[in-house]
Write a protein that holds these residues in place. Structure first.
Motif, PDB file in Angstrom:
ATOM      1  N   SER A 198      50.692  36.062 155.713  1.00 29.23           N
ATOM      2  CA  SER A 198      50.778  37.274 156.523  1.00 29.23           C
ATOM      3  C   SER A 198      51.168  38.468 155.652  1.00 29.23           C
ATOM      4  O   SER A 198      52.027  38.361 154.776  1.00 29.23           O
ATOM      5  N   GLY A 199      50.545  39.629 155.904  1.00 25.76           N
ATOM      6  CA  GLY A 199      50.901  40.841 155.182  1.00 25.76           C
ATOM      7  C   GLY A 199      52.314  41.292 155.499  1.00 25.76           C
ATOM      8  O   GLY A 199      53.039  41.761 154.621  1.00 25.76           O
ATOM      9  N   THR A 200      52.702  41.162 156.765  1.00 19.08           N
ATOM     10  CA  THR A 200      54.070  41.508 157.156  1.00 19.08           C
ATOM     11  C   THR A 200      55.079  40.619 156.427  1.00 19.08           C
ATOM     12  O   THR A 200      56.101  41.097 155.934  1.00 19.08           O
ATOM     13  N   ARG A 201      54.784  39.338 156.342  1.00 16.30           N
ATOM     14  CA  ARG A 201      55.654  38.388 155.625  1.00 16.30           C
ATOM     15  C   ARG A 201      55.750  38.781 154.151  1.00 16.30           C
ATOM     16  O   ARG A 201      56.848  38.790 153.574  1.00 16.30           O
ATOM     17  N   TYR A 202      54.617  39.117 153.540  1.00 15.82           N
ATOM     18  CA  TYR A 202      54.601  39.475 152.126  1.00 15.82           C
ATOM     19  C   TYR A 202      55.463  40.716 151.874  1.00 15.82           C
ATOM     20  O   TYR A 202      56.290  40.738 150.953  1.00 15.82           O
ATOM     21  N   THR A 203      55.274  41.749 152.695  1.00 10.22           N
ATOM     22  CA  THR A 203      56.030  42.991 152.532  1.00 10.22           C
ATOM     23  C   THR A 203      57.522  42.764 152.753  1.00 10.22           C
ATOM     24  O   THR A 203      58.367  43.275 152.012  1.00 10.22           O
ATOM     25  N   MET A 204      57.828  41.967 153.752  1.00 14.11           N
ATOM     26  CA  MET A 204      59.217  41.649 154.079  1.00 14.11           C
ATOM     27  C   MET A 204      59.886  40.882 152.936  1.00 14.11           C
ATOM     28  O   MET A 204      60.995  41.226 152.489  1.00 14.11           O
ATOM     29  N   GLU A 205      59.229  39.859 152.415  1.00 17.79           N
ATOM     30  CA  GLU A 205      59.808  39.046 151.348  1.00 17.79           C
ATOM     31  C   GLU A 205      59.951  39.837 150.051  1.00 17.79           C
ATOM     32  O   GLU A 205      60.939  39.669 149.324  1.00 17.79           O
ATOM     33  N   ARG A 206      58.964  40.682 149.774  1.00 18.06           N
ATOM     34  CA  ARG A 206      59.039  41.490 148.545  1.00 18.06           C
ATOM     35  C   ARG A 206      60.238  42.428 148.602  1.00 18.06           C
ATOM     36  O   ARG A 206      60.962  42.603 147.612  1.00 18.06           O
ATOM     37  N   PHE A 207      60.478  43.037 149.765  1.00 18.21           N
ATOM     38  CA  PHE A 207      61.623  43.929 149.935  1.00 18.21           C
ATOM     39  C   PHE A 207      62.931  43.159 149.764  1.00 18.21           C
ATOM     40  O   PHE A 207      63.851  43.613 149.078  1.00 18.21           O
ATOM     41  N   ILE A 208      63.012  41.993 150.374  1.00 18.23           N
ATOM     42  CA  ILE A 208      64.225  41.169 150.290  1.00 18.23           C
ATOM     43  C   ILE A 208      64.506  40.759 148.846  1.00 18.23           C
ATOM     44  O   ILE A 208      65.654  40.794 148.380  1.00 18.23           O
ATOM     45  N   GLU A 209      63.452  40.382 148.122  1.00 11.39           N
ATOM     46  CA  GLU A 209      63.608  39.973 146.723  1.00 11.39           C
ATOM     47  C   GLU A 209      64.027  41.147 145.843  1.00 11.39           C
ATOM     48  O   GLU A 209      64.898  41.013 144.978  1.00 11.39           O
ATOM     49  N   GLN A 210      63.380  42.300 146.047  1.00 11.25           N
ATOM     50  CA  GLN A 210      63.703  43.476 145.236  1.00 11.25           C
ATOM     51  C   GLN A 210      65.141  43.931 145.443  1.00 11.25           C
ATOM     52  O   GLN A 210      65.814  44.361 144.499  1.00 11.25           O
ATOM     53  N   LYS A 211      65.623  43.834 146.669  1.00 20.25           N
ATOM     54  CA  LYS A 211      66.989  44.262 146.983  1.00 20.25           C
ATOM     55  C   LYS A 211      68.012  43.143 146.836  1.00 20.25           C
ATOM     56  O   LYS A 211      69.204  43.370 147.014  1.00 20.25           O
ATOM     57  N   ASN A 212      67.505  41.926 146.566  1.00 21.73           N
ATOM     58  CA  ASN A 212      68.385  40.770 146.410  1.00 21.73           C
ATOM     59  C   ASN A 212      69.284  40.582 147.628  1.00 21.73           C
ATOM     60  O   ASN A 212      70.509  40.410 147.515  1.00 21.73           O
ATOM     61  N   LEU A 213      68.668  40.613 148.797  1.00 24.18           N
ATOM     62  CA  LEU A 213      69.429  40.545 150.045  1.00 24.18           C
ATOM     63  C   LEU A 213      69.769  39.099 150.407  1.00 24.18           C
ATOM     64  O   LEU A 213      68.927  38.206 150.292  1.00 24.18           O
ATOM     65  N   PRO A 214      70.994  38.860 150.873  1.00 23.11           N
ATOM     66  CA  PRO A 214      71.423  37.509 151.244  1.00 23.11           C
ATOM     67  C   PRO A 214      71.013  37.168 152.674  1.00 23.11           C
ATOM     68  O   PRO A 214      71.828  37.203 153.601  1.00 23.11           O
ATOM     69  N   PHE A 262      65.519  51.680 154.989  1.00 23.42           N
ATOM     70  CA  PHE A 262      64.428  51.490 155.949  1.00 23.42           C
ATOM     71  C   PHE A 262      63.966  52.848 156.481  1.00 23.42           C
ATOM     72  O   PHE A 262      64.755  53.776 156.564  1.00 23.42           O
ATOM     73  N   PRO A 263      62.703  52.945 156.849  1.00 23.08           N
ATOM     74  CA  PRO A 263      61.717  51.875 156.961  1.00 23.08           C
ATOM     75  C   PRO A 263      61.141  51.450 155.616  1.00 23.08           C
ATOM     76  O   PRO A 263      61.181  52.205 154.645  1.00 23.08           O
ATOM     77  N   ILE A 264      60.603  50.233 155.587  1.00 23.08           N
ATOM     78  CA  ILE A 264      59.775  49.804 154.463  1.00 23.08           C
ATOM     79  C   ILE A 264      58.394  50.404 154.709  1.00 23.08           C
ATOM     80  O   ILE A 264      57.834  50.234 155.792  1.00 23.08           O
ATOM     81  N   GLU A 265      57.856  51.087 153.732  1.00 24.21           N
ATOM     82  CA  GLU A 265      56.588  51.789 153.943  1.00 24.21           C
ATOM     83  C   GLU A 265      55.474  51.216 153.077  1.00 24.21           C
ATOM     84  O   GLU A 265      55.680  50.859 151.922  1.00 24.21           O
ATOM     85  N   SER A 266      54.322  51.103 153.675  1.00 24.18           N
ATOM     86  CA  SER A 266      53.110  50.754 152.945  1.00 24.18           C
ATOM     87  C   SER A 266      51.974  51.577 153.542  1.00 24.18           C
ATOM     88  O   SER A 266      52.203  52.412 154.423  1.00 24.18           O
ATOM     89  N   ILE A 267      50.777  51.347 153.072  1.00 27.22           N
ATOM     90  CA  ILE A 267      49.620  52.113 153.555  1.00 27.22           C
ATOM     91  C   ILE A 267      48.546  51.154 154.045  1.00 27.22           C
ATOM     92  O   ILE A 267      48.218  50.177 153.367  1.00 27.22           O
ATOM     93  N   TRP A 268      48.007  51.422 155.240  1.00 26.10           N
ATOM     94  CA  TRP A 268      46.820  50.705 155.676  1.00 26.10           C
ATOM     95  C   TRP A 268      45.610  51.293 154.955  1.00 26.10           C
ATOM     96  O   TRP A 268      45.380  52.504 154.989  1.00 26.10           O
ATOM     97  N   HIS A 269      44.865  50.433 154.307  1.00 22.26           N
ATOM     98  CA  HIS A 269      43.645  50.844 153.628  1.00 22.26           C
ATOM     99  C   HIS A 269      42.440  50.131 154.221  1.00 22.26           C
ATOM    100  O   HIS A 269      42.522  48.957 154.609  1.00 22.26           O
ATOM    101  N   LEU A 270      41.332  50.836 154.269  1.00 20.80           N
ATOM    102  CA  LEU A 270      40.044  50.213 154.526  1.00 20.80           C
ATOM    103  C   LEU A 270      39.464  49.901 153.146  1.00 20.80           C
ATOM    104  O   LEU A 270      39.322  50.803 152.313  1.00 20.80           O
ATOM    105  N   ILE A 271      39.171  48.632 152.884  1.00 18.89           N
ATOM    106  CA  ILE A 271      38.702  48.247 151.555  1.00 18.89           C
ATOM    107  C   ILE A 271      37.359  47.544 151.641  1.00 18.89           C
ATOM    108  O   ILE A 271      36.994  46.980 152.673  1.00 18.89           O
ATOM    109  N   TRP A 272      36.608  47.576 150.539  1.00 18.14           N
ATOM    110  CA  TRP A 272      35.321  46.882 150.461  1.00 18.14           C
ATOM    111  C   TRP A 272      35.064  46.483 149.013  1.00 18.14           C
ATOM    112  O   TRP A 272      35.660  47.046 148.086  1.00 18.14           O
ATOM    113  N   LEU A 273      34.215  45.514 148.807  1.00 23.50           N
ATOM    114  CA  LEU A 273      33.913  45.040 147.462  1.00 23.50           C
ATOM    115  C   LEU A 273      33.228  46.135 146.656  1.00 23.50           C
ATOM    116  O   LEU A 273      32.298  46.794 147.145  1.00 23.50           O
TER     117      LEU A 273
END
Length: 313
Positions: A198-214, A262-273
């Motif tokens: 999940s993208g939400t899971r990825y963003t959430m875990e990356r934030f937790i790891e970067q901040k070293n949150l318990p 917070f908030p954790i911010e990212s960008i929705w992108h429309l992507i193509w090959l």
């Protein structure tokens, strides 16, 4: 024989789902209506098209052959309709898009006017998790994908749509009186996670790891909707996209817990090959988005920058 195109479409859907109930749901028809049309279609053949064993419906070998022919007929009819529209100078063809699960809250608004203006365009929109979205793009199964986390190893082109903001949320059983909490609050709040991929899971875990949150992981669920309902029920807290909790905030089923960073911010992108040869429909849609996205954001998402949430600190 005097079967209709409608009967062919119904039988084809029944053969695909192997269920009258599921076929009725996908065709937006009542179950009795599907059953009647299926019987009328069957009555025109001396050989059974389907059979029921126990409570399960199965398509016979002859029925499978009929389904293949039915698909060919339906495809030819669709092609004829598209050729007619093309002859009249109208845009025709399929537009295939895969979107991450949070995309269901925004993608329809970036599609509605385009599809409305081009009646010859058939939209295929698949909403799933990030891993499957990227896989469908990699396999060239779609024209575009909507993501909030860009793939690292896939050569893509991208168009920015709008911001994605994630907040720490809980229900209203506990009162949070402080205007702003430190990130130490995570020591006391059991978190509910999305599934891997999940993208939400990825963003959430990356934030937790970067901040070293318990943090304490309470459970893992397979959709933002499931996570949201679990939080409302009081099973824990989570980090969720603001775009998907508007009504729950207004109804006071959920509250945003103000936490520093917070908030954790990212960008929705429309992507193509990068190597993809875009169809005329895909090219037209890309041009439409580039021209109209700001108007869509202003008219449909003005609340997004409003007073539903605390300001970032």
């Amino acid at each position: 024989m005097n079967y209709t195109l409608n009967q062919l479409q119904i039988f084809l859907k029944v053969s695909q789902t192997q269920s009258i109930t599921k076929a009725a749901e996908e065709l937006h028809l009542t179950q009795p209506a599907v059953s009647i049309q299926l019987k009328n279609f069957q009555d025109q053949f001396p050989i059974p098209l389907s059979e029921v064993v126990g409570r399960q419906l199965y398509i016979t070998d002859f029925g499978k052959e009929v389904a293949v022919t039915a698909q060919k007929i339906i495809d030819e009819v669709q092609m004829l309709n598209q050729q007619t529209l093309a002859y009249k100078g109208k845009l025709v063809g399929k537009l295939k898009i895969s979107a991450v699960s949070t995309g269901k809250y925004i993608m329809p608004y970036f599609l509605a006017d385009f599809v409305s203006k081009h009646q010859g365009v058939e939209l295929l929109l698949d909403v799933t998790n990030k891993a499957k979205v990227i896989e469908s793009l990699k396999n060239n199964e779609v024209d575009f994908s909507l993501v909030s986390v860009l793939p690292h190893k896939l050569p893509i082109e991208k168009l920015e749509l709008m911001q994605n903001k994630l907040y720490l949320v809980g229900n209203h059983q506990k009162i949070f009186k402080q205007k702003m909490y430190s990130q130490k609050i995570f020591e006391k709040l059991p978190l509910i996670y999305r599934e891997q991929g999940s993208g939400t899971r990825y963003t959430m875990e990356r934030f937790i790891e970067q901040k070293n949150l318990p943090v304490t992981k309470k459970m893992e669920l397979t959709s933002n909707e499931a996570v949201k309902q679990a939080v409302i029920a009081g099973l824990g807290y989570s980090i969720l996209p603001l775009i998907g909790i508007k009504n729950e905030l207004l109804n006071q089923d959920l509250q945003i817990i103000p936490v520093k960073g917070f908030p954790i911010e990212s960008i929705w992108h429309l992507i193509w090959l990068r190597s993809k040869n875009l169809t005329p429909v895909a090219q037209a849609y890309l041009h439409y988005i580039a021209q109209e996205k700001q108007k869509i954001i202003e008219s449909k998402f003005s609340w997004y920058e409003g007073s539903l949430m605390p300001h970032k600190t």
